[in-house]
Enzyme design. Structure first.
Site, PDB file in Angstrom:
ATOM      1  N   SER A  54       0.817  -1.215   0.000  1.00 35.33           N
ATOM      2  CA  SER A  54       0.000   0.000   0.000  1.00 35.33           C
ATOM      3  C   SER A  54       0.850   1.264   0.000  1.00 35.33           C
ATOM      4  CB  SER A  54      -0.965  -0.012   1.182  1.00 35.33           C
ATOM      5  OG  SER A  54      -0.278  -0.217   2.381  1.00 35.33           O
ATOM      6  N   CYS A  84      -6.974  -6.108  -0.510  1.00 37.46           N
ATOM      7  CA  CYS A  84      -5.793  -6.045   0.362  1.00 37.46           C
ATOM      8  C   CYS A  84      -5.214  -4.626   0.404  1.00 37.46           C
ATOM      9  CB  CYS A  84      -4.763  -7.089  -0.075  1.00 37.46           C
ATOM     10  SG  CYS A  84      -3.508  -7.401   1.173  1.00 37.46           S
ATOM     11  N   HIS A 176      -7.647 -11.920  -1.316  1.00 44.73           N
ATOM     12  CA  HIS A 176      -7.315 -11.851  -2.742  1.00 44.73           C
ATOM     13  C   HIS A 176      -8.164 -12.808  -3.592  1.00 44.73           C
ATOM     14  CE1 HIS A 176      -3.725  -9.408  -2.111  1.00 44.73           C
ATOM     15  NE2 HIS A 176      -3.514 -10.122  -1.019  1.00 44.73           N
ATOM     16  N   GLU A 178      -8.511 -12.674  -6.612  1.00 47.63           N
ATOM     17  CA  GLU A 178      -7.815 -12.827  -7.904  1.00 47.63           C
ATOM     18  C   GLU A 178      -6.793 -13.962  -7.891  1.00 47.63           C
ATOM     19  OE1 GLU A 178      -7.332 -10.511  -5.693  1.00 47.63           O
ATOM     20  OE2 GLU A 178      -5.198  -9.972  -5.539  1.00 47.63           O
TER      21      GLU A 178
END
Lengths: 194, 332
Positions: A54, A84, A176, A178
């Site tokens: 981040s 996230c 996540h 993905e």
């Protein structure tokens, strides 16, 4: 439908792959583009902020001007999803570990970075998500939501921590989706497009 | 919602490889103390590598290079919020276990340190924490992946500030993947047979010593695995590489990257991200170099940005054109 995956850093290709798979499964017309610079998010109908670090993602989206485009897209009611690190960036406020992270302030949530500990405490678990059902969720040095304001709908909790939430057109996940082949979260997200 | 503890799974392949994927498009910087770690974090590093000495100093001072002092690693872990990695010697199971106990986020089983085992690398599947390992070619990469590495990096030639070896290793791996795509199953299986030869060396040496014949597929040759099992495992990884056209784990560039343009070059060649060792803190202006390299990696295909960030940042690390010891030859 055009989907922009913010591509400054993190697991961008995994989101592209998941988004394309969801589009195929939903049998809709869709195009997925990686936004590494400004100009792409502003022309999209939905925006995804991937996982990554981040501190890095925040620094690079503000420097490149992508941040402003995400804020404008959100204000126009376009769906924005953060996973996230992406969830941290969407938040209004955070713990002391987010001091160095400039936030987009698009969602009335407060977040805690690395809420479950370091990498060796990272895990996967079957999670029950509202509107979606049981989902194999992968948590990697994951953040959690510590506080929500009234407009925020909690979609999933784990270990008494909020790990998925929605506020109108904004969707935030600690984990996540993905990283697995299950596209239901992405499908749910695309259905948020008006 | 109450979760049954047995449903929680730590250190799975998905969790380990997933961690490495979160580092993509990022720069991982070598640091030797908390102050440097904070500079790296502020500059936009996605992680730091905690070290006792940067590779250039390891090279200069000679002697045996070992795992860093855990106290330094802990200080660095306390100083930053980004992941902290640390290096163990090749095959040094005890250093690796100690680093895992400390709670580092990833272990680099690294040729930059003096190898502890000339036969084997650590069996990385037996750890909860993910590993990164260096590779010069596809064989090394595939062996490390089979052993459980969640991330591969080029070995390059650490501590030299000379990008030539990293470029060579990236090109060799890319070319090998391209060649692999043209092979049929039988040919691919033969590649797997060739790649496992490294695992037989100890058994072969001992059998020859004792005069008791050859190593067969049923022999246990590494940890609890028979040669046949290793061949099958390596073969499966090769088939996956053929199918997806890349390594199944994240592949970073490392070893000799000293400037923003070096970092951009490695990204152009297909690296998923970059490790910068001595290049940051051996430059004349570490803060400027750190920021510039981060931006060059993000904008590697926007050449005007690479030019812009390279302006007036001071001198790069001095670098070595020739070097008598090649660290890359360690751990094949």
């Amino acid at each position: 439908m055009r989907v922009a995956i913010v591509g400054v850093q993190g697991d961008v290709e995994e989101h592209v792959f998941a988004a394309k798979a969801a589009i195929k499964k939903m049998k809709i017309d869709g195009e997925v583009q990686i936004a590494r610079r400004k100009g792409i998010v502003s022309k999209s109908d939905a925006v995804v902020i991937p996982g990554g670090e981040s501190t890095t993602i925040s620094r690079l989206i503000f420097k490149s001007g992508i941040a402003q485009e995400i804020i404008e897209a959100a204000e126009q009611g376009k769906p924005v999803m953060g996973t996230c690190a992406g969830m941290i960036v969407l938040a209004k406020s955070g713990d002391e570990q987010t001091e160095k992270v400039k936030l987009l302030n698009l969602m009335d949530i407060s977040v805690k970075r690395n809420a479950f500990g370091r990498q060796k405490e990272s895990f996967q678990v079957k999670l029950n998500i509202k509107y979606i059902g049981e989902f194999e969720a992968v948590f990697i040095r994951a953040p959690a939501i510590t506080k929500v304001e009234k407009d925020v709908e909690i979609l999933a909790t784990f270990d008494d921590k909020i790990v998925a939430a929605k506020q109108k057109n904004i969707l935030a996940l600690s984990f996540h989706p993905e990283l697995t082949n299950d596209t239901r979260v992405h499908e749910f997200f695309f259905k948020m497009i008006n | 919602m109450k979760i049954k503890l047995e449903e929680l799974r730590f250190g799975t392949e998905l969790v380990k490889r997933g961690f490495a994927k979160m580092q993509k498009g990022g720069v991982i910087m070598d640091v030797t103390n908390a102050e440097q770690a904070m500079i790296a974090e502020d500059a936009g590093a996605v992680a730091v590598m905690a070290l006792h000495k940067v590779p250039a100093d390891i090279r200069a001072s000679g002697g045996v290079a070992r795992m860093a002092d855990p106290k330094i690693i802990e200080e660095i872990m306390d100083a930053v919020t980004i992941p902290v990695m640390a290096k163990c010697r090749i095959g040094h199971i005890a250093e690796a276990k100690a680093l895992e106990a400390l709670g580092v986020d990833m272990i680099d089983e690294s040729e930059v340190l003096t190898p502890a085992d000339t036969f084997f690398h650590v069996d990385k599947r037996k750890f909860t924490v993910p590993f990164v390992c260096g590779a010069r070619n596809l064989g090394e990469a595939v062996r490390r992946i089979w052993e459980g590495a969640a991330m591969i990096r080029t070995k390059g030639e650490a501590g030299t500030g000379n990008v030539v070896e990293a470029v060579k290793h990236m090109r060799i791996i890319n070319r090998s993947i391209a060649e692999l795509k043209n092979l049929n199953e039988e040919q691919t299986y033969n590649v797997a047979r060739k790649f496992v030869e490294r695992y037989i060396e100890l058994a072969k040496l001992v059998k020859e010593d004792l005069g008791i014949g050859f190593v067969s597929d049923g022999d246990v040759v590494y940890e609890e695995y028979t040669l046949g099992e290793i061949i099958d495992g390596i073969f499966e990884i090769l088939l996956e590489i053929k199918k997806i056209g890349r390594l199944p784990v994240v592949n970073f560039a490392a070893g000799g990257i000293a400037t923003p343009a070096d970092a951009a070059l490695m990204m152009i060649l297909g690296a998923d991200g970059v490790f910068v060792g001595s290049g940051i803190f051996k430059s004349s202006n570490p803060e400027a170099y750190a920021r510039a390299i981060v931006e060059a990696v993000q904008n590697y295909d926007d050449h005007s940005v690479v030019a812009e960030v390279s302006k007036g940042i001071g001198d790069a690390m001095k670098g070595l054109d020739v070097f008598k010891e090649r660290l890359q030859e360690r751990g094949v």
